[in-house]
Motif scaffolding. Structure first.
Motif, short mmCIF file in Angstrom:
data_model
loop_
_atom_site.label_atom_id
_atom_site.label_comp_id
_atom_site.label_asym_id
_atom_site.label_seq_id
_atom_site.Cartn_x
_atom_site.Cartn_y
_atom_site.Cartn_z
N ALA A 284 0.79 -1.13 -0.14
CA ALA A 284 0.06 0.27 -0.23
C ALA A 284 0.72 1.68 0.11
O ALA A 284 0.33 2.29 0.43
N LYS B 259 -0.48 4.79 -0.70
CA LYS B 259 -1.65 4.98 -0.51
C LYS B 259 -2.30 5.15 0.67
O LYS B 259 -1.67 4.88 1.57
N ASN C 45 -6.39 4.62 -3.47
CA ASN C 45 -5.06 5.08 -3.96
C ASN C 45 -5.98 6.40 -4.61
O ASN C 45 -6.74 6.98 -5.77
N ASP D 49 -11.47 5.38 -6.61
CA ASP D 49 -10.01 5.42 -6.04
C ASP D 49 -10.31 4.94 -5.50
O ASP D 49 -8.98 4.15 -4.90
N ASP E 125 -8.97 1.54 -3.74
CA ASP E 125 -8.70 0.17 -4.82
C ASP E 125 -8.91 -1.35 -4.80
O ASP E 125 -8.70 -2.20 -5.11
#
Length: 444
Positions: free
Chosen positions: A48, A51, A374, A400, A402
């Protein structure tokens, strides 16, 4: 297998509202550990880096049964919307169409980072909704809609009181606590306008007997208020309170047209309020006094409502609208700040569901309902020197999201649904809506 989320910006929503950089270890259905760096063998690693990881988002008033009717009831006032379009279509549901409608809605919810909902089905074929929820991995309180009274209710939805209660109890006994307690039952009388007092009193007693929630609509529309006043001799919330329904086990969708007495009643009794800003705007129902209710101490959460009155299930849009409409209503840019709005979709939703000790924040020991977002997108830049919660509320979009993890299970990864077949669901939706329109005999 254990799952290890690495190098994330973690919006914990814990009591201190900490935002930290680090790793999250998931074991089974729980968050095992949160730390700057975690090293563990035999874990599935989810990178991640760059993120944002947030608690699974929660929507507390959904109609999965209506997802198939997206675009079929546009530009109508609530009572006309119900009587002319939605009720006839709901009454035409088959087991298959209700199942596909639920899967269509759930797919959109999961892809938008929603991990938990409170759902109101229609009168018939509610097993199909529960089956879709079970297969998808979604967390839900859900129940069949109950309707035994009212003018304009089609014969396909009008129930005998005892039969409505009997079927609700059957569904409760079959589904409540299923799939590691991911699925729970909630009684769902539609609203006072379509329910006898006998039914509402029985629901109150059954809610207490089984310890489950009651999910209904209240004070959404001025016409509804007038009908309740004329028929029951008092305002909506006052009537529900008189029947003994108010309290922590009751969740009321909308709550727009409240007077001061009703607002105080909801706050003092701990009755849960589900705010549906975009549905309320589209149906021109009004704008709920959410800042005032929060100031009184009311428990408020957020939701998209249903696809025909929204027309999507995107909680990111709901969060942004929840903030903006209050700023415009009160002519103050400081009301409903991003942090407060984000609470409605996380810990506020968890409180509404009675699950604040299990979901709504990223903390060790809580359920592993987490979402990876994201924000490395043009519409979220610049990224430096900008508060991450503000970016989530004002700039982020459902697309957005993910990865979505519910109860420790990855249900979407890299934008790909893992428990549902997206293309098949869309194909079935197009096939079935034409059949339903013909069966319901509705015309635009």
């Amino acid at each position: 297998m254990k799952k290890l989320i690495k190098n994330a910006i973690i919006v914990t929503m814990n009591e201190k509202r900490e935002i930290i950089k680090g790793d999250i270890l998931i074991e089974g259905d729980k968050i095992e550990k949160i730390a700057p760096t975690i090293v563990v063998e035999d874990a599935e690693v989810i990178n991640a880096d760059g993120k944002v990881v947030i608690p699974g988002l929660i929507q507390t008033h959904i109609h999965l049964t209506q997802t198939l009717y997206r675009g079929q009831a546009d530009d109508l006032e609530l009572l006309d919307w119900l009587k002319e379009r939605v009720w006839p279509l709901e009454g035409s549901h088959t087991s298959e169409s209700n199942y596909v409608s639920a899967k269509l809605g759930i797919s959109e919810l999961i892809k938008g980072g929603t991990t938990s909902i409170i759902d109101m089905g229609t009168v018939n074929h509610t097993d199909s909704i529960f089956e879709a929820i079970d297969e998808s991995g979604l967390r839900a309180h859900a129940g069949k809609c109950m309707m035994d009274y009212g003018v304009g209710v089609p014969a396909t939805l009008m129930e005998d009181t005892e039969e409505s209660i009997k079927e609700s109890i059957r569904l409760l006994k079959k589904w409540h606590g299923k799939s590691n307690n991911r699925i729970n039952y909630a009684f769902a009388p539609r609203f006072v306008v379509s329910c006898t007092e006998e039914l509402l009193v029985k629901v109150r007693d059954l809610s207490r007997e089984y310890g489950v929630m009651v999910h209904t609509h209240a004070s959404e529309n001025r016409g509804e208020i007038e009908l309740v006043q004329k028929d029951r001799g008092m305002r909506n919330v006052v009537y529900l309170h008189k029947l003994g329904l108010t309290g922590e086990k009751l969740i009321l969708a909308h709550c727009i047209w409240l007077d001061e007495e009703e607002m105080k009643l909801l706050a003092e009794t701990g009755t849960r309020i589900s705010h549906c800003p975009n549905s309320n705007l589209k149906l021109a129902s009004g704008i709920a006094k959410i800042p005032e209710l929060l100031e009184m101490g009311a428990v408020v959460s957020i939701a998209a409502d249903g696809a025909p009155c929204n027309n999507n299930m995107d909680v990111f849009q709901e969060m942004k609208s929840a903030a903006l409409i209050q700023k415009a209503r009160l002519l103050s840019p400081t009301v409903m700040p991003a942090q407060q709005v984000f609470e409605l979709a996380t810990i506020g939703g968890a409180k509404a569901m009675g699950l604040a000790d299990k979901i709504g924040s990223i903390e060790e020991g809580k359920k592993a309902d987490v979402v990876i977002v994201n924000l490395d997108k043009l519409h979220c830049y610049p990224s430096d020197e900008v508060d991450v919660v503000s970016r989530l509320v004002y700039a982020a979009q459902a697309s957005d999201v993910d990865t979505t993890i519910i109860d420790g299970n990855i249900v979407m990864q890299n934008r790909q649904l893992l428990t549902l077949n997206e293309k098949e669901i869309m194909k079935d939706a197009n096939r079935l809506i034409s059949q339903q329109i013909k069966r319901a005999n509705v015309k635009k």
